[in-house]
Design a protein around this motif. Structure first.
Motif, PDB file in Angstrom:
ATOM      1  N   LEU A 162      38.795  46.186  39.241  1.00 52.13           N
ATOM      2  CA  LEU A 162      38.925  47.281  38.282  1.00 52.13           C
ATOM      3  C   LEU A 162      39.584  46.821  36.986  1.00 52.13           C
ATOM      4  O   LEU A 162      39.242  47.305  35.900  1.00 52.13           O
ATOM      5  N   ARG A 217      39.304  43.833  35.662  1.00 48.60           N
ATOM      6  CA  ARG A 217      38.276  43.108  34.901  1.00 48.60           C
ATOM      7  C   ARG A 217      37.319  44.076  34.214  1.00 48.60           C
ATOM      8  O   ARG A 217      36.953  43.886  33.044  1.00 48.60           O
ATOM      9  N   GLU A 218      36.906  45.092  34.929  1.00 47.21           N
ATOM     10  CA  GLU A 218      36.009  46.078  34.328  1.00 47.21           C
ATOM     11  C   GLU A 218      36.687  46.780  33.147  1.00 47.21           C
ATOM     12  O   GLU A 218      36.073  46.971  32.085  1.00 47.21           O
ATOM     13  N   ILE A 265      35.164  46.315  29.344  1.00 44.74           N
ATOM     14  CA  ILE A 265      34.660  47.478  28.609  1.00 44.74           C
ATOM     15  C   ILE A 265      35.619  47.870  27.489  1.00 44.74           C
ATOM     16  O   ILE A 265      35.195  48.165  26.359  1.00 44.74           O
ATOM     17  N   ALA A 318      28.917  44.808  32.742  1.00 46.08           N
ATOM     18  CA  ALA A 318      29.832  45.602  33.572  1.00 46.08           C
ATOM     19  C   ALA A 318      29.087  46.312  34.692  1.00 46.08           C
ATOM     20  O   ALA A 318      29.570  46.387  35.829  1.00 46.08           O
ATOM     21  N   TYR A 357      28.093  43.671  37.375  1.00 52.95           N
ATOM     22  CA  TYR A 357      29.276  43.265  38.147  1.00 52.95           C
ATOM     23  C   TYR A 357      29.688  44.366  39.129  1.00 52.95           C
ATOM     24  O   TYR A 357      29.978  44.102  40.305  1.00 52.95           O
ATOM     25  N   ALA A 358      29.696  45.614  38.653  1.00 51.02           N
ATOM     26  CA  ALA A 358      30.052  46.726  39.536  1.00 51.02           C
ATOM     27  C   ALA A 358      29.055  46.879  40.670  1.00 51.02           C
ATOM     28  O   ALA A 358      29.434  47.119  41.822  1.00 51.02           O
ATOM     29  N   ALA A 384      28.023  54.485  38.160  1.00 50.49           N
ATOM     30  CA  ALA A 384      27.943  53.336  37.251  1.00 50.49           C
ATOM     31  C   ALA A 384      26.713  53.431  36.353  1.00 50.49           C
ATOM     32  O   ALA A 384      26.777  53.151  35.147  1.00 50.49           O
TER      33      ALA A 384
END
Length: 763
Positions: free
Chosen positions: A279, A281-282, A286, A317, A320-321, A366
């Motif tokens: 989280l 990293r996200e 962003i 993003a 990755y999610a 997402a």
């Protein structure tokens, strides 16, 4: 044609003038328009037809440059759908599938244009010299200025993060001490210590972020003054730093990987570390990408390049999610399933359903964030970020309160021995009502979290609805009803406890007092429950706006009608009240009422329940009770009559009866005998016996057991003394013939031998 040419030249002149006005602050400016352009524009505006045509063209260019925004769910505006529809239908008339197709096409078109612009710029940078010059001229990129701007920004980034990491290291010891304190102490108050520790740690985290932000704001003016850095770009980074790091501080409240005592969610350290890393990293990708990189590209390169970069960031993003969600779907499913197996009721079903579909929900979320961000990055990203943050706060606070209530109340409440002795049912009642109240509170918390979360996503405006009269009255009525129900439960517990304290049997109570107390307890409990339920219902109805005056009047008329039509019921109740006032029977007594005999199981308002010796359950209405025969009040008597043969001595028989009573007094029933045996004497000279009566006084309800034991001893003592107890018997006479001889009699013995007797041979 002449008018069209004039309008075209006027439009060109006007656009040139607007570009000059809008780009005065840009590094590379266009040359100002000449005097001829102003003259043509004035001539054009003097003509009514050309002026209107110019106005229409300007409006068309404005509409093309600023298309109407799509809804957050990808809805295409009504005018666009109507324009695309051959029949000119409105948005409501066009099918949902067509609107979805239009939104999807718009999304794909925007992404395609953004990636094309980004690809063209990158290709221009790495092409040949001539093409590079042409690309640079097209995009108006000043590489020297960009390099200087990036260098200035890098200096601010390094200084800010160095200060931030240094402060975090200094605060590490404080975090460690808070974690150790939160993990120590009693388990019952663990959630309170954890809450306090997390709150203090979050405050320290916020202070660290604020100090690092202040350090950056101190360095930014120096860079602006000494190196000529752009203050706007530096402010973009500082604002993004504050937002992103505060978001990460919020994540550390739930997924603290280094300090187990400062972790709100009950997950293992490895899982917390993975979730926090993912989280964070996200959030960093962003946050810094959309709040710093994209605005810089928009200002220094072009709007298209900035949009393309934003789309690329959101696509990374999203990918990755998606990878993390798919990879960890089974882990979270097993955790939710385990939690569901430990729960019950609707919560268990909800957790099992969530365990199966959570990854689909996460992927849909997402994709939704990606779609709305690509379509409208200026408005959608702040909206989604704020709504997500508010939802996480609501869910976190709701979960915290629910867990805190569960740990504070505990699984079972233990009262003192003194309270249990005076009010034996209080502990069981509290342990019944408290978990029920906890379930109600948790359900209300869940409803409140859902309502607030939907408001955060703007499904409706909760504040606007509450500002209305209906909204305020509804909320006030709900709160009043909850308070009324809580007070009703409290009144019931207090009154029931007082009644128990008054009528519950104590250690020194006699059996009669204990039975009386049990009877009155049941009667008062029933009466109080009916009264509280009726009063609570009436008050709740008045709170929701129903007039209870007509209901009370109607109930009075209905009661009068029922009184005339149900006289038997009224008689039952009145007779039962007088029976209770006279203490005619209690629970556990052996009575005879209404032609039935048995042990009293329950004494109600209108009837009594008996259980006879065969186990049959009888319900006898009080109106059919003419007399109550209670065999278990104060004492009981065993009255026995024992017959002896006429040839036996009466005095010897009385001696044996007294000897049997003396042995009875020393046996198992010695505590049940209240007085010496009374020999009433001979009561009858019967056909075959002389009857002697004795009376033994016993404790109430034990006369039958004492009588059975005494009868056994009397038989044993009479047999030992050789005293015959008469019983019916028959004498056989075979008769005689004329010669005085008896006829033969065949007698069968036990060994099956037959003996023939003749008068004269065997007599």
């Amino acid at each position: 044609m002449r008018h069209q040419a004039q309008s075209l030249r006027g439009l060109t002149a006007l656009l040139s003038l607007l570009l000059v006005m809008l780009t005065t602050a840009l590094p590379a400016q266009e040359a100002p328009p000449s005097g001829q352009d102003y003259a043509e524009l004035a001539t054009l505006l003097e003509n009514d037809a050309t002026r209107q045509q110019l106005i229409d063209q300007l409006r068309g260019l404005q509409a093309a440059a600023n298309p109407a925004p799509l809804g957050l769910q990808g809805e295409v505006p009504a005018s666009e759908i109507a324009a695309q529809s051959p029949s000119g239908q409105t948005a409501e008339q066009v099918s949902l599938a067509r609107r979805m197709a239009a939104a999807t096409g718009s999304l794909a078109g925007d992404m395609g244009r953004q990636f094309a612009a980004l690809s063209g710029l990158v290709t221009g940078w790495f092409a040949s010299d001539d093409s590079a010059v042409e690309a640079a001229a097209t995009t108006s990129v000043n590489m020297k200025a960009v390099t200087a701007a990036l260098l200035n920004l890098a200096i601010l980034v390094v200084i800010t993060f160095v200060v931030f990491w240094a402060l975090r290291m200094l605060a590490g010891s404080a975090f460690g001490r808070l974690s150790n304190w939160a993990r120590g102490g009693s388990e019952k108050l663990a959630i309170l210590r954890t809450t306090v520790g997390v709150a203090v740690a979050a405050l320290l985290d916020v202070i660290v972020v604020a100090l690092a932000y202040l350090a950056g704001t101190f360095v930014a003016p120096l860079l602006t003054e000494q190196l000529g850095a752009d203050a706007t770009r530096l402010a973009l980074f500082l604002n993004a730093f504050l937002i992103v790091e505060l978001a990460k501080a919020g994540l550390r409240m739930f997924f603290s990987s280094q300090y187990e005592g400062l972790r709100m969610l009950p997950v293992a350290a490895e899982q917390a570390r993975y979730c926090n890393r993912f989280l964070a990293r996200e959030a960093g990708l962003i946050g810094y990408g959309m709040l710093v990189l994209v605005p810089v590209l928009n200002f220094n390169v072009s709007q298209a390049v900035g949009s393309g970069a934003g789309t690329l960031i959101m696509l990374v993003a999203l990918a990755y999610a998606a990878v993390v969600i798919v990879r960890k779907r089974q882990v979270l499913r097993e955790a939710l399933t385990e939690r569901a197996n430990a729960s019950y009721g609707p919560l268990r079903l909800s957790l099992l359903l969530l365990a199966r579909i959570w990854h689909w929900l996460a992927l849909a979320y997402a994709l939704l964030v990606f779609a709305v961000t690509v379509l409208h990055p200026e408005t959608a990203l702040p909206y989604v970020a704020l709504a997500t943050l508010e939802t996480l706060i609501y869910v976190g606070v709701g979960l915290l309160v629910s867990v805190a209530l569960g740990q504070l109340i505990g699984k079972e409440i233990q009262l003192s021995d003194r309270l249990n002795a005076s009010m034996p049912r209080l502990q069981a009642r509290v342990n019944t009502y408290v978990p029920t109240g906890l379930k109600v509170i948790r359900a209300l918390i869940l409803i409140l979290v859902v309502v607030l979360s939907l408001d955060a996503w703007e499904f409706y405006d909760l504040a606007a609805w509450y500002a209305t009269t209906a909204g305020a009255q509804t909320v006030s009525a709900l709160i009043d009803i909850l308070i009324i129900l809580a007070l009703a439960a409290l009144v019931w517990v207090l009154l029931a406890s007082l009644v128990e304290h008054k009528f519950s049997p104590r250690e020194d109570s006699t059996p009669a007092e204990a039975a009386r107390g049990e009877t009155l307890l049941g009667l008062f409990h029933t009466t109080m429950a009916i009264t509280i339920i009726i009063m609570t219902t009436m008050i709740v109805l008045s709170e929701i706006g129903i007039e209870i005056g007509p209901l009370i009047a109607g109930a009075g008329v209905l009661g009068l009608a029922i009184g005339f039509g149900a006289q038997k019921l009224v008689q039952d109740v009145i007779t039962g009240i007088f029976i209770q006032l006279e203490n005619a029977m209690n629970t556990g007594d052996f009575v005879s009422v209404g032609g039935n005999s048995g042990t009293v199981d329950r004494v109600g308002i209108r009837s009594v329940a008996l259980r006879d010796l065969y186990g049959t359950y009888h319900i006898v209405p009080f109106s059919s009770v003419d007399a109550v025969s209670n065999f278990t009040r104060e004492f009981g008597n065993h009255v026995g009559e024992y017959g002896i043969a006429y040839r036996e001595s009466i005095d010897d028989a009385i001696v044996q009866l007294e000897a049997a009573f003396e042995e009875l007094k020393e046996g198992a029933h010695k505590d049940n005998i209240l007085a010496p045996m009374t020999v009433a004497g001979v009561t009858a000279l019967a056909d075959s016996s002389v009857n002697i009566r004795v009376v033994i006084k016993t404790t109430p309800g034990n006369q039958w057991a004492v009588g059975r034991a005494f009868n056994r001893l009397v038989k044993m003592y009479f047999d030992k003394a050789g005293i015959e107890i008469p019983f019916p018997h028959t004498t056989l006479y075979f008769g005689e013939d004329r010669d005085g001889k008896a006829p033969a009699g065949n007698i069968r013995l036990a060994d099956e031998r037959v003996v023939s007797t003749q008068d004269g041979n065997n007599g």
